[in-house]
Design a protein around this motif. Structure first.
Motif, short mmCIF file in Angstrom:
data_model
loop_
_atom_site.label_atom_id
_atom_site.label_comp_id
_atom_site.label_asym_id
_atom_site.label_seq_id
_atom_site.Cartn_x
_atom_site.Cartn_y
_atom_site.Cartn_z
N GLU A 541 13.02 12.01 -19.43
CA GLU A 541 14.75 12.20 -19.65
C GLU A 541 15.28 12.65 -18.80
OE1 GLU A 541 17.63 14.29 -22.85
OE2 GLU A 541 15.48 14.70 -22.80
N GLY A 542 15.87 11.98 -17.89
CA GLY A 542 16.69 12.03 -16.71
C GLY A 542 16.23 12.01 -15.23
N TRP A 543 14.75 11.66 -15.43
CA TRP A 543 14.00 11.35 -14.07
C TRP A 543 14.07 9.90 -13.25
CZ3 TRP A 543 13.02 15.26 -10.86
CH2 TRP A 543 13.28 17.01 -11.34
N PHE A 544 13.56 10.17 -12.77
CA PHE A 544 13.53 8.68 -12.04
C PHE A 544 12.70 8.92 -11.17
CE2 PHE A 544 17.48 9.01 -14.62
CZ PHE A 544 17.43 7.56 -14.87
N ARG A 545 10.92 8.04 -10.24
CA ARG A 545 10.89 8.25 -9.34
C ARG A 545 10.40 6.75 -8.87
NH1 ARG A 545 5.86 10.38 -10.90
NH2 ARG A 545 7.53 12.61 -11.34
N GLY A 546 10.02 6.84 -7.19
CA GLY A 546 9.99 4.90 -6.97
C GLY A 546 8.84 5.48 -5.56
N GLU A 547 8.24 4.65 -5.10
CA GLU A 547 7.50 5.24 -4.06
C GLU A 547 7.80 3.27 -3.25
OE1 GLU A 547 3.64 6.13 -4.24
OE2 GLU A 547 4.55 7.62 -5.82
N ILE A 548 7.12 3.34 -1.79
CA ILE A 548 7.72 2.59 -1.06
C ILE A 548 7.30 2.66 0.03
CG2 ILE A 548 9.82 2.69 0.28
CD1 ILE A 548 10.61 -0.38 -0.72
N ASP A 549 6.38 1.86 0.73
CA ASP A 549 5.75 1.67 2.14
C ASP A 549 6.18 0.92 3.13
OD1 ASP A 549 3.35 3.09 1.86
OD2 ASP A 549 2.32 1.50 0.96
N VAL A 550 7.03 1.79 4.22
CA VAL A 550 7.99 0.98 5.56
C VAL A 550 6.94 0.88 6.64
CG1 VAL A 550 9.32 0.65 3.96
CG2 VAL A 550 9.68 3.06 5.34
N VAL A 551 7.47 0.39 8.10
CA VAL A 551 6.62 0.43 9.05
C VAL A 551 8.21 0.33 10.01
CG1 VAL A 551 6.30 -0.21 11.09
CG2 VAL A 551 5.64 -0.95 8.83
#
Length: 658
Positions: A541-551
């Protein structure tokens, strides 16, 4: 003699027994019967490699009765006769199916089997053992009715009329074996009087099979065969059979109608060996075929069942005139919802195609009991079918417009959801009452109104859902529905807003501060920028999360003037983790960021009087910013900066989607 000549001899003996002297047909026989006509079953196709199998005496007699029954059905005149409805009050104030059957068995037994002229002729044909045969018919009837009960009622004390002779039977008992699914498969084991017991080999068989797919019900068959033995009963064969087969459709149609059928038959056959060595048999048969049509109300409960029963009572034998007594019983009954569907009220009862005179008076109570057994088993079948369509989403399903998970809602945003109920077979819209609308995943998460509504074909029920102020995963509402075609609720009755989540655009630059002592002392200066979009999924509830790889690409500079100025380039792979916590007011969110690096590669080349050389470098940068806050409005862009003694950092965040 050949099989063909033997068959002709049997038919000739039968034809002779049906003509002349005191063997004339009674007035109740149908006019289409011709005592001079030879009735034979259809001949088997000839085979070059096999001998045609000779029909048994029982098969011949049964084939004749079935042929006569078919003719009477097609030539019935539909004439109605008065029928006393008080004869149908047998089930009043019964407290269990056991009690209902205990009352019913008395009227269906052999109490009037030998009444009247035709009964006297039948008794004479059975010979001195007629009372014993009638008693065994009662035993077979009682056993078959007991088998129709659930295992918990197997010891139901259904009584059988007492024997006139001293060989009173022992109480009947059942041995039950539960099948892997569906109703139990029952095997009967009873003690039947023999005279004496060792004079007959007795074989019993009991089968029960479920109704076909899409139907609710069963078909049971109970058989008992008695074969006489030396020295007293050799050449005597008796066979008893009872069939009970009620069934109803598992789901009502869009109009709330439920088709059903009921079949009941009981046969008793006795044969002795004649002077010529051939069997001389007598067959008595009752056969009932009933068409049913149940009506379901808007509360998904059976309101009433219309029935149309065709009744046939027949006997035939080598020394017995053919007799056939037919009737058609039509009417309507309701079922007791508290007592497993036992019929409780009969209406509009009519009897037609009913033989006149003595047969009418003798068999009136039997006709009533046949109507009662048809209604009893049909009522229980409809109650079982009702139990099936009361299972949520078995026969109907709820549909929404817009469809579930197809509409994205912002904080406090509302949507009107049109709601209908459709049959699973044919997808036909049916009238429905929607009730108990509630927010999900728990009450108070947003708001749905109204709590109840009705729909008609072409006029859906409309529920308005307002999203909560803060994001909640799986927010929406659920609703239950009841109709004349079934009920729906729970999983198939949920409407859920689309999981919009968050999508952010991030631009991040980090570099060594050229004014720092670290840079002025001659160390390599790294400067690199990354840009990317990252989706965030709701994890609470109210929490969001994400992950990503970049150079991250980088340039390398040398700030301090020197005899050998240097420059170069490099890169590193970064794994970013971004999480946000939306404030309960829904007005802003706190964002936490961070990254780890890998695969660092960098070098620079220096040129001067001493020559040119290239050197590998160690990348020494890391993020400074850990947490920022920004408003929860799509399109919002906010920039942040930070520094430490060596590094400068810039962070730009744009909310692309909320």
């Amino acid at each position: 003699m050949s099989a063909h000549l033997l068959l002709l001899l049997i038919v000739a003996l039968f034809a002779a027994s049906c003509s002349g002297g005191d063997k004339h047909l009674p007035s109740s026989n149908p006019p289409e019967y011709d005592p001079k006509k030879v009735y034979t079953p259809p001949a088997a196709p000839p085979s070059a490699s096999a001998t045609v199998t000779k029909p048994t005496d029982l098969e011949l007699l049964r084939s004749k009765l079935q042929s006569f029954e078919a003719n009477q059905k097609t030539k019935s005149d539909g004439k109605k006769v008065p029928f006393d409805p008080n004869l149908l009050q047998l089930f009043k104030r019964v407290r269990s199916p056991c009690e209902a059957l205990s009352r019913l068995v008395q009227g269906l037994g052999s109490a009037q089997l030998f009444s009247g002229n035709e009964g006297a002729a039948l008794k004479k044909a059975f010979g001195p053992d007629a009372d014993d045969i009638a008693h065994r018919m009662d035993e077979q009837l009682a056993d078959g009715l007991k088998h129709s009960l659930d295992p918990g009622a197997a010891d139901c004390p259904i009584s059988v009329r007492s024997q006139k002779k001293s060989d009173i039977s022992q109480p009947a008992r059942l041995v039950l074996t539960r099948a892997s699914s569906g109703r139990p498969l029952l095997f009967a084991q009873t003690t039947v009087p023999d005279t004496p017991p060792d004079d007959y080999d007795v074989q019993k068989h009991s089968t029960r099979e479920n109704a076909p797919p899409g139907w609710v019900g069963f078909k049971s068959r109970e058989t008992m065969t008695r074969i006489g033995k030396k020295p007293h009963t050799e050449g005597i064969r008796e066979q008893y059979e009872m069939i009970i087969a009620p069934k109803a459709k598992r789901c009502p149609d869009p109009e709330g109608m439920v088709d059903g059928t009921f079949e009941w038959s009981i046969e008793m056959y006795r044969a002795t060996t004649g002077p010529d060595g051939e069997p001389q048999g007598v067959l008595y048969r009752r056969h009932v075929v009933t068409e049913l049509k149940g009506k379901v109300g808007d509360d998904a409960k059976v309101q009433y069942v219309d029935f149309d029963a065709r009744v046939m009572i027949q006997h035939i034998g080598m020394e017995l005139p053919y007799y056939s007594h037919s009737a058609r019983i039509q009417g309507q009954f309701s079922i007791d919802q508290r007592m497993m569907g036992i019929p409780q009220e009969f209406r509009n009862i009519t009897v037609s195609d009913f033989s006149a005179g003595e047969a009418e008076a003798k068999d009136a109570s039997l006709m009533a009991n046949i109507a009662l057994i048809a209604a009893y088993f049909s009522g229980l079948a409809y109650f079982d079918a009702q139990t099936e369509w009361h299972k949520p989403n078995t026969c109907v399903q709820i549909t929404f417009t817009p469809a579930t998970k197809a509409k994205k809602l912002g904080p406090n945003e509302s949507v009107a959801v049109k709601t209908e109920l459709r049959t699973k077979e044919g997808s036909t819209v049916v009238p429905a009452k929607f009730k108990e609308a509630k927010e999900r995943p728990r009450e108070g998460t947003g708001r749905v109104s109204p709590r109840e509504a009705e729909s008609q074909p072409g006029t859906p029920a409309t529920f308005t859902y307002q999203a909560p102020a803060s994001r909640v995963k799986h927010s929406g509402f659920w609703v239950a529905a009841v109709s004349r075609s079934g009920v729906a609720q729970a999983k198939d009755g949920e409407w859920e807003a689309a999981d919009s989540g968050l999508r952010l655009r991030i631009e991040h630059r980090i570099q060594h501060d050229p004014q720092s002592g670290y840079a002025k002392s001659g160390h390599a200066q790294f400067d690199g920028t990354v840009q990317f979009e990252i989706p965030l999924e709701q994890v609470g509830e109210g929490w969001f999360r994400g992950e990503i790889d970049v150079v991250r690409p980088m340039v390398v500079r040398h700030v301090r003037p020197a005899a050998n100025p240097c420059s170069g380039s490099g890169s590193q792979t970064e794994h970013w983790r971004v999480s946000t916590r939306v404030d309960p007011t829904g007005e802003f969110m706190n964002m936490h960021v961070g990254f780890t690096s890998s695969n660092e590669q960098a070098s620079w080349t220096c040129r001067g009087p001493a020559g040119t050389f290239t050197r590998e470098l160690y990348i020494d940068i890391h993020g400074i910013l850990r947490s920022v806050q920004l408003p929860m409005i799509s399109g919002t862009k906010k920039e942040f900066t930070d520094r430490n003694p060596k590094l400068l950092e810039w962070l730009s965040v744009t909310i692309m989607e909320e």
